[in-house]
Design an enzyme around this catalytic site. Structure first.
Site, PDB file in Angstrom:
ATOM      1  N   ARG A  46      10.534 -22.808  37.993  1.00  0.00           N
ATOM      2  CA  ARG A  46      10.223 -24.031  37.235  1.00  0.00           C
ATOM      3  C   ARG A  46      11.145 -25.176  37.672  1.00  0.00           C
ATOM      4  NH1 ARG A  46      12.348 -24.591  32.519  1.00  0.00           N
ATOM      5  NH2 ARG A  46      11.999 -22.452  31.820  1.00  0.00           N
ATOM      6  N   TYR A  98      -9.492 -44.094  34.112  1.00  0.00           N
ATOM      7  CA  TYR A  98      -9.969 -42.722  34.076  1.00  0.00           C
ATOM      8  C   TYR A  98     -10.073 -42.261  32.604  1.00  0.00           C
ATOM      9  CZ  TYR A  98      -9.958 -37.684  34.624  1.00  0.00           C
ATOM     10  OH  TYR A  98     -10.266 -36.359  34.539  1.00  0.00           O
ATOM     11  N   ASP A 170      -1.692 -45.704  39.332  1.00  0.00           N
ATOM     12  CA  ASP A 170      -2.462 -44.491  39.625  1.00  0.00           C
ATOM     13  C   ASP A 170      -3.169 -44.748  40.958  1.00  0.00           C
ATOM     14  OD1 ASP A 170      -4.464 -42.551  39.853  1.00  0.00           O
ATOM     15  OD2 ASP A 170      -4.833 -42.437  37.701  1.00  0.00           O
TER      16      ASP A 170
HETATM   17  C1  LIG Z   1      -8.939 -37.019  37.946  1.00  0.00           C
HETATM   18  C2  LIG Z   1      -8.107 -38.191  37.669  1.00  0.00           C
HETATM   19  C3  LIG Z   1      -6.978 -38.092  36.854  1.00  0.00           C
HETATM   20  C4  LIG Z   1      -6.592 -36.803  36.160  1.00  0.00           C
HETATM   21  O1  LIG Z   1      -6.234 -35.812  37.070  1.00  0.00           O
HETATM   22  P1  LIG Z   1      -6.482 -34.223  36.820  1.00  0.00           P
HETATM   23  O2  LIG Z   1      -5.964 -33.648  38.091  1.00  0.00           O
HETATM   24  O3  LIG Z   1      -7.947 -34.032  36.619  1.00  0.00           O
HETATM   25  O4  LIG Z   1      -5.695 -33.856  35.635  1.00  0.00           O
HETATM   26  C5  LIG Z   1      -6.223 -39.239  36.666  1.00  0.00           C
HETATM   27  N1  LIG Z   1      -6.547 -40.407  37.258  1.00  0.00           N
HETATM   28  C6  LIG Z   1      -7.632 -40.527  38.046  1.00  0.00           C
HETATM   29  C7  LIG Z   1      -7.953 -41.843  38.667  1.00  0.00           C
HETATM   30  C8  LIG Z   1      -8.443 -39.431  38.286  1.00  0.00           C
HETATM   31  O5  LIG Z   1      -9.529 -39.555  39.053  1.00  0.00           O
END
Ligand SMILES: *Cc1c(COP(=O)(O)O)cnc(C)c1O
Length: 377
Positions: A46, A98, A170
């Site tokens: 971890r 998202y 993101d």
């Molecule tokens: C899929 C996605 C997430 C979340 O990711 P997971 O791996 O599904 O938990 C967050 N931001 C964007 C833009 C995504 O496409």
């Protein structure tokens, strides 16, 4: 080294004494100590694991960061990120986002005492008006999911500098291959590695990357304490996926440009949102801050019935959630990724019963187009 070379050769097993080309899966939960107060550098998986460390290092170097942390999913990465904040802190997020991130903000972050606001990140003065003395972070997606709005990362950074507000991006849709937010002034980059980085629709993963030492230390502490770290096997799959990131991104983008232009000419298609189209309002901004446009297309058809027909009749293209893999997937945001977004909010953003989203894969473009053509007829 250029970024496509880093993708292929940038991931090394620093413990390698065998000449193995690929990083081994160190499938060990714990590590033996050579003596009292001694460590090999690995104590418990971890905290550190050599395979996870290898994928963290390559993601950090692709994003021009100094440190990356690998999580079990993208949502685990965002949840850990929220642990940086305390009761009363104010966070402003993109108003198109998202669906899972919206759900987290509405149902978890608010309950935990954070104040969450949403703003149109393309409008810097509107964003500026939302900033309060408690604002601690701005969380953006660019381009956004699913409406493909683009935010000017450098301009937002400029507006908040010296205010003690973190800029978090993101970067799932464009990946560091096309866009490097840290170089544009972002403090933290977040990824769903499940998508383009992994690239094969076979692994869930998430990443946080930064080049700020203090932030890296705080995040590392949260990571090891809350525990949603990426497993050795999934770390291996990520490393393997990243090796082909450059050619996958190029091929998928080439396909997406063709498909977007084809969609534009179809009578049953009423709007095409793709940042690589000259008609997209953010085309010039995209060209300025990114090296490419990616392969995510959202489009609107003339009626709900046509939307349903396409989803039911596609044969090659798969009607499935998710994106960024080698297979072309089609998604119905209203019922899938954005099902939990309150209806009025959803519709205000243009996410209606006629909206479809395509993650263009790397198949032959003629096959992709003829499939969607037959499904639309
Ligand atoms: C899929 C996605 C997430 C979340 O990711 P997971 O791996 O599904 O938990 C967050 N931001 C964007 C833009 C995504 O496409």
């Amino acid at each position: 080294m250029k970024i496509d070379t880093v993708c292929v050769q940038g991931c090394k097993d620093k413990l390698n004494s065998t000449g193995a080309i690929s990083v081994p899966i160190y499938q060990s939960a714990t590590f033996a100590h050579p003596g009292v107060n001694q460590s090999t550098g690995y104590d418990y998986s971890r905290l550190q694991n050599p395979t996870r460390e290898a994928v963290e290092n390559i993601v950090a170097s692709l994003e021009n960061g100094t440190q990356a942390l690998a999580f079990s999913t993208g949502m685990a990465a965002i949840s850990a990120l929220m642990e940086l904040f305390k009761i009363g802190d104010h966070i402003i997020a993109s108003d198109d986002l998202y669906g899972g991130s919206i759900r987290l903000y509405h149902h978890i972050s608010k309950k935990n005492g954070l104040k969450i606001d949403f703003a149109n990140m393309s409008d810097i003065s509107a964003l500026k008006n939302k900033i309060t003395k408690d604002t601690r972070a701005i969380f953006i997606e660019t381009p956004t999911n699913p409406m493909m709005n683009v935010a000017d990362i450098a301009a937002i950074k400029d507006m908040i500098k010296d205010k003690g507000i973190l800029l978090i991006v993101d970067n799932t849709f464009l990946t560091p291959y096309f866009q490097q937010p840290l170089s544009l002034g972002a403090d933290i980059v977040m990824h769903s590695g499940t998508k383009f980085l992994g690239g094969h629709n076979d692994t869930l993963a998430g990443f946080l990357v930064t080049s700020n030492k203090e932030l890296a230390e705080s995040l590392r502490f949260i990571h090891k304490t809350t525990g949603a770290c990426l497993s050795p096997f999934d770390s291996f799959l990520m490393i393997r996926g990243i090796k082909t990131l450059a050619i996958r991104m190029e091929k998928a983008q080439e396909n997406a440009i063709e498909l977007a232009n084809w969609l534009l000419k179809q009578k049953k298609v009423t709007a095409v949102h793709y940042i690589g189209l000259k008609s997209h309002p953010d085309f010039e901004l995209s060209k300025k801050q990114a090296r490419g446009f990616g392969s995510m297309i959202t489009f609107e058809v003339a009626s709900e019935q046509i939307a349903h027909q396409i989803l039911e009749k596609v044969k090659l293209i798969l009607f499935a959630e998710s994106l960024g893999g080698v297979e072309t997937l089609i998604t119905y945001p209203m019922l899938q990724t954005h099902a939990d977004v309150p209806q009025n909010e959803r519709e205000a953003r243009g996410i209606n019963e006629r909206l479809l989203r395509i993650s263009v894969g790397i198949e032959n473009i003629d096959d992709i187009i003829s499939d969607i053509k037959q499904a639309m007829e």
